[in-house]
Design an enzyme around this catalytic site. Sequence first.
Site, PDB file in Angstrom:
ATOM      1  N   GLN A  24     -16.191  24.965   9.761  1.00 39.74           N
ATOM      2  CA  GLN A  24     -17.149  25.840  10.445  1.00 39.74           C
ATOM      3  C   GLN A  24     -18.064  26.338   9.336  1.00 39.74           C
ATOM      4  O   GLN A  24     -17.694  27.227   8.569  1.00 39.74           O
ATOM      5  CB  GLN A  24     -16.411  26.971  11.144  1.00 39.74           C
ATOM      6  CG  GLN A  24     -15.251  26.424  11.997  1.00 39.74           C
ATOM      7  CD  GLN A  24     -14.883  27.304  13.159  1.00 39.74           C
ATOM      8  OE1 GLN A  24     -15.327  27.058  14.273  1.00 39.74           O
ATOM      9  NE2 GLN A  24     -14.090  28.305  12.903  1.00 39.74           N
ATOM     10  N   HIS A  67     -16.206  31.681   2.460  1.00 37.59           N
ATOM     11  CA  HIS A  67     -15.798  30.799   1.357  1.00 37.59           C
ATOM     12  C   HIS A  67     -15.543  29.443   2.017  1.00 37.59           C
ATOM     13  O   HIS A  67     -14.648  29.339   2.881  1.00 37.59           O
ATOM     14  CB  HIS A  67     -14.505  31.358   0.727  1.00 37.59           C
ATOM     15  CG  HIS A  67     -14.059  30.669  -0.526  1.00 37.59           C
ATOM     16  ND1 HIS A  67     -13.514  31.359  -1.584  1.00 37.59           N
ATOM     17  CD2 HIS A  67     -14.041  29.366  -0.893  1.00 37.59           C
ATOM     18  CE1 HIS A  67     -13.184  30.516  -2.545  1.00 37.59           C
ATOM     19  NE2 HIS A  67     -13.491  29.287  -2.141  1.00 37.59           N
ATOM     20  N   HIS A 127     -14.357  26.248   3.597  1.00 39.58           N
ATOM     21  CA  HIS A 127     -12.973  25.761   3.743  1.00 39.58           C
ATOM     22  C   HIS A 127     -12.885  24.718   4.837  1.00 39.58           C
ATOM     23  O   HIS A 127     -13.690  24.701   5.769  1.00 39.58           O
ATOM     24  CB  HIS A 127     -12.000  26.917   4.006  1.00 39.58           C
ATOM     25  CG  HIS A 127     -12.380  27.782   5.170  1.00 39.58           C
ATOM     26  ND1 HIS A 127     -13.341  28.770   5.082  1.00 39.58           N
ATOM     27  CD2 HIS A 127     -11.944  27.789   6.450  1.00 39.58           C
ATOM     28  CE1 HIS A 127     -13.479  29.361   6.249  1.00 39.58           C
ATOM     29  NE2 HIS A 127     -12.643  28.774   7.113  1.00 39.58           N
ATOM     30  N   HIS A 187     -10.445  23.047   7.746  1.00 43.52           N
ATOM     31  CA  HIS A 187      -9.243  23.210   8.574  1.00 43.52           C
ATOM     32  C   HIS A 187      -8.630  21.832   8.812  1.00 43.52           C
ATOM     33  O   HIS A 187      -9.356  20.897   9.161  1.00 43.52           O
ATOM     34  CB  HIS A 187      -9.606  23.752   9.966  1.00 43.52           C
ATOM     35  CG  HIS A 187     -10.176  25.137   9.976  1.00 43.52           C
ATOM     36  ND1 HIS A 187      -9.427  26.243  10.290  1.00 43.52           N
ATOM     37  CD2 HIS A 187     -11.429  25.596   9.729  1.00 43.52           C
ATOM     38  CE1 HIS A 187     -10.191  27.327  10.262  1.00 43.52           C
ATOM     39  NE2 HIS A 187     -11.423  26.955   9.917  1.00 43.52           N
TER      40      HIS A 187
END
Length: 428
Positions: A363, A374, A376, A378
């Site tokens: 996202q 930050h 990332h 998933h």
Amino acid sequence: MTSTPDKEHNFHVAKNLIQQAKDCHAKMVFLPECFDYVGESRAQTLSQAESLDGELMSRYGQLARDCDLWLSLGGFHEKANDGTDRIYNTHVVLDSSGNIRSTYRKIHLFDVDIAGGVRLKETDSTVPGFAITSPVSTPAGKVGLGICYDLRFPQLSLCLTQQGAQVLTYPSAFTVPTGQAHWQVLLRSRAIENQCYVIAAAQVGRHHAKRSSFGHSMVVDPWGKVIAKCQDKVDICIAELNFDLMKTIRAEMPVNSHQRPDLYGRLQALSPGTEEIESKAEYTFGQHSVKSSHVFYKTPLSIAFVNKKPVLPGHVLLAPIRRAERFSDLSPSEVSDLFQAVHKVSSVIEGQFGGTALTVAIQDGADAGQTVTHCHVHILPRKKGDFEDNDDVYDKLEKHDKEVMTSKWRTDEEMSKEATLIRKNFTS
Ligand code: AMP
């Protein structure tokens, strides 16, 4: 040492040297390749080989206990135990209780034929090892294991220093002509380019009618200075390692962070041990932090960790170690490192949590549902029927960490437990 074909004789020489080192308050002693013996023929070399649980290793274990010090036993002739008569050239590290702490089987074998000069074919008797061994923590720092000819392959040394090695060891039996031409230059190069200590115990002199070694055992510091060396005879030399000096050299000239893997690629990183992950108490994760006990995998630039509020069992996250908010903020090397890690972690997670498919999602930005500032990734293991409508996963991803009223965040303990379980699938 000047090992001969006679194992008993060699053991007594080594024992005497180890006791001398003990008298000088050494904490760890490094013996050269072929400390056990140098055979005169292929048949003699093979017939004298032993396994790691054989008599010779147990005698060295006893010696380590008696002297209360650690031993690096470079180049043990280890019986392969694979139904053939061949052997591995194995570097063994014993702790001061006599236990084997680490082993490394030489991966580069010395098959060399120089016209009018050196002719040796190590593969006649020896099979190559199939793995690099992660550096081992010892009283002489974190030691990366190599053997002799490995010294000519800077790739191995880089892999080991990327894994946190502070010391590289090359127990050796260099031939006289190659030693004269290259020995010291190679040792100093490995020390300078990796900014670490290099310890090289060497065979010296005439082993039997057909073989002699160059000698010149030495210790080189991270600046490339030779800080201890043996004379041209059976002897010991003593060095004190100063890891503050190493830190200063690495800080003042940070060659590691000046690398350009985006241009020449990155060496395959080894899986780090728990110790490497826990070298930091916590990692930054945007406005939050991630405890090192929640991290189960780490590469030079990225971490993978368990989720505080997983949408599905096995829902984990990966992030660059450096705080960078958006995907476009990552450097090419961070992108490449992060996605190598995603590739590796996703297959482990799918297997471990019994998935048959995966959702891999970023996202990227608040308007796409990003709450943690930050970047990332998933990773969620998926199964048939896990959501009523398959794409509900995206709705859930958007909302799950905002629904703290209806379902709670997981505790530190739960998360550490899960990270420990996942970590087991990453040890090299
Ligand atoms: P996003 O909504 O894409 O920003 O996702 C943030 C993710 O981070 C969610 O899955 C949260 O459950 C998770 N999360 C937030 N804080 C932590 C933390 N300290 N440790 C682990 N996961 C976290």
